[in-house]
Design a protein around this motif. Structure first.
Motif, PDB file in Angstrom:
ATOM      1  N   GLY A 191      20.095  -1.280  14.400  1.00  0.00           N
ATOM      2  CA  GLY A 191      19.024  -1.836  13.565  1.00  0.00           C
ATOM      3  C   GLY A 191      19.321  -1.655  12.086  1.00  0.00           C
ATOM      4  O   GLY A 191      19.208  -2.599  11.299  1.00  0.00           O
ATOM      5  N   ILE A 192      19.718  -0.420  11.708  1.00  0.00           N
ATOM      6  CA  ILE A 192      20.030  -0.171  10.293  1.00  0.00           C
ATOM      7  C   ILE A 192      21.232  -1.023   9.868  1.00  0.00           C
ATOM      8  O   ILE A 192      21.235  -1.641   8.799  1.00  0.00           O
ATOM      9  N   ALA A 193      22.232  -1.067  10.743  1.00  0.00           N
ATOM     10  CA  ALA A 193      23.426  -1.860  10.411  1.00  0.00           C
ATOM     11  C   ALA A 193      23.058  -3.325  10.205  1.00  0.00           C
ATOM     12  O   ALA A 193      23.540  -3.982   9.270  1.00  0.00           O
ATOM     13  N   MET A 194      22.166  -3.864  11.050  1.00  0.00           N
ATOM     14  CA  MET A 194      21.765  -5.271  10.902  1.00  0.00           C
ATOM     15  C   MET A 194      20.981  -5.479   9.609  1.00  0.00           C
ATOM     16  O   MET A 194      21.171  -6.469   8.905  1.00  0.00           O
ATOM     17  N   ALA A 195      20.096  -4.513   9.300  1.00  0.00           N
ATOM     18  CA  ALA A 195      19.280  -4.650   8.088  1.00  0.00           C
ATOM     19  C   ALA A 195      20.165  -4.711   6.847  1.00  0.00           C
ATOM     20  O   ALA A 195      19.854  -5.397   5.880  1.00  0.00           O
ATOM     21  N   SER A 247      23.524  -5.624   6.949  1.00  0.00           N
ATOM     22  CA  SER A 247      24.558  -6.660   6.985  1.00  0.00           C
ATOM     23  C   SER A 247      24.017  -8.086   6.932  1.00  0.00           C
ATOM     24  O   SER A 247      24.698  -8.979   6.443  1.00  0.00           O
ATOM     25  N   ILE A 248      22.788  -8.312   7.404  1.00  0.00           N
ATOM     26  CA  ILE A 248      22.282  -9.700   7.407  1.00  0.00           C
ATOM     27  C   ILE A 248      22.152 -10.267   5.991  1.00  0.00           C
ATOM     28  O   ILE A 248      22.722 -11.320   5.697  1.00  0.00           O
ATOM     29  N   PRO A 249      21.432  -9.579   5.077  1.00  0.00           N
ATOM     30  CA  PRO A 249      21.344 -10.155   3.727  1.00  0.00           C
ATOM     31  C   PRO A 249      22.713 -10.284   3.063  1.00  0.00           C
ATOM     32  O   PRO A 249      22.993 -11.288   2.393  1.00  0.00           O
ATOM     33  N   LEU A 250      23.557  -9.290   3.278  1.00  0.00           N
ATOM     34  CA  LEU A 250      24.895  -9.316   2.676  1.00  0.00           C
ATOM     35  C   LEU A 250      25.699 -10.509   3.210  1.00  0.00           C
ATOM     36  O   LEU A 250      26.308 -11.277   2.449  1.00  0.00           O
ATOM     37  N   SER A 251      25.672 -10.678   4.534  1.00  0.00           N
ATOM     38  CA  SER A 251      26.454 -11.763   5.141  1.00  0.00           C
ATOM     39  C   SER A 251      25.952 -13.132   4.722  1.00  0.00           C
ATOM     40  O   SER A 251      26.739 -14.023   4.398  1.00  0.00           O
ATOM     41  N   PHE A 252      24.622 -13.307   4.726  1.00  0.00           N
ATOM     42  CA  PHE A 252      24.071 -14.605   4.341  1.00  0.00           C
ATOM     43  C   PHE A 252      24.356 -14.874   2.866  1.00  0.00           C
ATOM     44  O   PHE A 252      24.622 -16.014   2.479  1.00  0.00           O
ATOM     45  N   GLY A 253      24.326 -13.809   2.066  1.00  0.00           N
ATOM     46  CA  GLY A 253      24.657 -13.970   0.650  1.00  0.00           C
ATOM     47  C   GLY A 253      26.080 -14.466   0.480  1.00  0.00           C
ATOM     48  O   GLY A 253      26.344 -15.405  -0.280  1.00  0.00           O
ATOM     49  N   ILE A 254      26.999 -13.840   1.215  1.00  0.00           N
ATOM     50  CA  ILE A 254      28.400 -14.261   1.143  1.00  0.00           C
ATOM     51  C   ILE A 254      28.535 -15.714   1.593  1.00  0.00           C
ATOM     52  O   ILE A 254      29.182 -16.536   0.944  1.00  0.00           O
ATOM     53  N   ALA A 255      27.896 -16.026   2.730  1.00  0.00           N
ATOM     54  CA  ALA A 255      28.010 -17.384   3.275  1.00  0.00           C
ATOM     55  C   ALA A 255      27.419 -18.410   2.314  1.00  0.00           C
ATOM     56  O   ALA A 255      27.993 -19.487   2.104  1.00  0.00           O
ATOM     57  N   MET A 256      26.275 -18.068   1.706  1.00  0.00           N
ATOM     58  CA  MET A 256      25.649 -18.981   0.735  1.00  0.00           C
ATOM     59  C   MET A 256      26.574 -19.218  -0.444  1.00  0.00           C
ATOM     60  O   MET A 256      26.745 -20.350  -0.907  1.00  0.00           O
ATOM     61  N   PHE A 257      27.175 -18.128  -0.940  1.00  0.00           N
ATOM     62  CA  PHE A 257      28.075 -18.276  -2.083  1.00  0.00           C
ATOM     63  C   PHE A 257      29.243 -19.186  -1.716  1.00  0.00           C
ATOM     64  O   PHE A 257      29.585 -20.107  -2.440  1.00  0.00           O
TER      65      PHE A 257
END
Lengths: 322, 269
Positions: free
Chosen positions: A83-87, A89-99
């Motif tokens: 759960g902590i890992a997802m919390a 990594s999700i914003p970080l990953s989506f941020g990378i993907a958006m960029f």
């Protein structure tokens, strides 16, 4: 008219094709049935002995004559850790993907995407070693000690001596490990959104963020959920790095309470103890039972993922086809 | 009800004989190293339909996309020249491209409704995007725009259905309604009927005749009959150049340029 000889079909190659394909597909079923059967029979002993308390209990004692096994702390540990890992990594990953999909100039996009895929290919033992030898001290000195000094006495989650080998460090390393997976899949999904959708939003006077919000995000929602669940699947099952960093408590002590306390996950307890368990003993049955729980958890995650994706797809039928 | 939506023209038209809404000056544009438009200048009259015709690859779509700064979103795009909307240069640094795209609406070749949105939301989303929150106003505009796009009667019972549930021709009219909702002053149409059947095409053409009472319309088409049916002025482009520009009747009946004559007679293209 000249009679042209043509071949009369090819029944043999067709048959070969058919049976090769069926055989290959059967392999999947055979493997999954074997896993279920072996996990169930292998753990039968512990279910008979402990019953439901194998799921709910927190004792973990492998000393002969006093043997008692309960998986609850490790189930909780797995959920909290993932759960902590997802919390993170999700914003970080989506941020990378958006960029990468919306903002990055083409010159930057390709090399950066390659670096991310490279990160995904680093073996987990390498992340584990790096975490153990290097990253742990950063977490300990820069995050844990200050937080503990500030809040340690008042709050449970920052209590305990910050030692660096604990749930927080394991979760952060786990997050670092799953970011590349989620980010690279999410990027592909966002790039697959047709430009005509973006142009429609631009035409309405949308800013880049608004274009993302009204054109890209709704279109790629189901895919992004899928990417997240893939990451979650990896987070739940990840073994090596977590085992090296989580502190490996057993029994009731492994119940996750403080971020700075040692924990244990389903995967890590198996990795830690399977070498000590004797063949045919209750200890081994308990570890196989842990394996069965982990398998069912992964199975449940996949089912939920499929249902979620199906629901999102159904809510905007045609979107994926368009 | 459209009267409540339409802005009252601020400028007095009576002082000048011809009012140009949009003026393109010396536009040159390229993408991926391909020079698509070569030094093209054109003037577009207010409340008139101007058609851009020419064979595939002549630069008409690229030119159209320069008029609302959509071209700069293309990869490796370059552009020189000026586009004046009511005398103001769209490409000056002082002007926000976002405001521009709002003033100059666009309808694309293939219908591209937002697939996750309902029919209603597809039309309403431009308003919401631009800060309109009053449900009553939004309702009114959605109805008005769907009527202008002559889609209202077909969808009024099912506004909550997804936009994708409509047929191709209906989807295109939905996209036109969506473009109209933010009350643009100019409407650019990039072969809006090329993906549609003859009946849907006819509906779009009839609608253009209605729309030109309130909007300046520029339409790219490769269908010459369509150009003669809907437009007042026609520009013929060939290999990135504007070969000839004039009243539609003159271009088709009495072209001055040899290439134009060959093209409108269907000898190539």
């Amino acid at each position: 008219m000249m009679a042209i000889k043509m071949k009369k079909g090819s029944p043999i190659t067709d048959k070969i094709f058919k049976y090769v394909a069926i055989g290959a597909a059967t392999y999947v079923l055979v493997i999954i049935i074997m896993i279920v059967v072996n996990l169930t029979t292998g753990s039968a002993q512990v279910w008979q002995q402990e019953g439901i308390s194998f799921l709910t209990g927190s004792d973990w004692n492998s000393v002969e004559g006093r043997e008692s096994y309960g998986a609850a702390p490790y189930i909780m540990g797995t959920l909290v850790n993932a759960g902590i890992a997802m919390a993170i990594s999700i914003p970080l990953s989506f941020g990378i993907a958006m960029f990468l999909s919306e903002l990055a100039p083409k010159l930057l996009r390709t090399p950066l995407a390659m670096v991310i895929e490279l990160l995904a290919a680093v073996p987990s033992v390498v992340y584990g070693l790096w975490g153990l030898l290097v990253f742990r001290t950063y977490i300990q000195n820069w995050i844990e000690v200050p937080l503990h000094n500030l809040f340690g006495d008042q709050s449970i989650i920052f209590a305990g001596t910050p030692f660096g080998l604990d749930i927080l460090t394991a979760s952060i390393i786990l997050a670092i490990m799953i970011v590349p997976t989620i980010a690279s899949i999410s990027k592909e999904i966002m790039l697959a959104v047709p430009n005509s959708q973006r142009e429609a939003a631009y035409m309405l006077g949308a800013t880049k963020w608004e274009v993302f919000r009204i054109a890209v995000l709704p279109y790629s929602k189901s895919g992004l959920i899928g990417a997240t669940i893939l990451g979650l699947g990896r987070a739940v099952g990840e073994t090596m790095a977590v085992t090296m960093l989580i502190g490996n408590a057993t029994g009731a002590a492994a119940f996750p309470s403080s971020l700075f306390g040692p924990g244990q996950t389903l995967a890590s307890i198996m990795a830690n103890e399977f070498a000590e368990a004797s063949q045919g003993g209750l200890h081994l049955a308990a570890l196989v039972g842990i394996g069965l729980i982990l398998f069912l958890m992964a199975f449940a995650i996949n089912v939920v993922a499929h249902l979620l994706v199906a629901k999102v797809v159904k809510s905007h039928e045609g979107a994926v086809l368009a | 009800m459209m009267e409540t939506m339409t802005k009252i023209p601020l400028k007095d038209n009576s002082t000048e004989d011809v009012k140009y809404k949009l003026i393109a000056e010396n536009i040159s544009a390229s993408y991926d190293g391909i020079i698509a438009v070569k030094n093209v200048s054109m003037k577009f009259r207010d409340r008139a339909v101007t058609a851009l015709i020419g064979p595939s690859g002549c630069g008409k779509t690229t030119f159209l996309r320069c008029l609302n700064r959509m071209h700069e979103l293309t990869k490796n795009a370059t552009l020189t020249g000026r586009v004046l909307l009511d005398g103001e240069d769209l490409y000056s640094n002082k002007v926000d491209p976002i405001i521009n795209r709002r003033k100059i609406g666009m309808v694309f070749q293939k219908p591209n409704p937002f697939p996750t949105m309902s029919i209603y939301d597809n039309v309403a989303c431009g308003l919401k995007l631009n800060g309109v929150k009053d449900k009553k106003i939004i309702d009114e505009v959605v109805e008005g725009c769907l009527k202008m796009a002559s889609l209202w009667d077909e969808v009024k019972e099912k506004l909550k259905n997804p936009g994708m549930s409509l047929s191709g021709g209906q989807q295109q009219r939905l996209c036109i309604a969506r473009a109209l909702a933010i009350q643009p002053e100019v409407l650019l149409m990039d072969e809006p009927a090329s993906a549609l059947d003859p009946i849907a095409t006819q509906k779009i053409e009839e609608m253009i005749q209605e729309l030109k009472k309130e909007y300046t319309i520029i339409i790219v088409t490769h269908n010459m009959q369509q150009a003669t049916r809907v437009s007042d002025y026609t520009g013929f482009m060939y290999l990135g150049d504007l070969v000839e520009f004039g009243e539609t009747k003159q271009i088709f009946e009495n072209p001055r340029n040899e290439i134009t004559a060959k093209y409108v007679q269907g000898q190539f293209g």
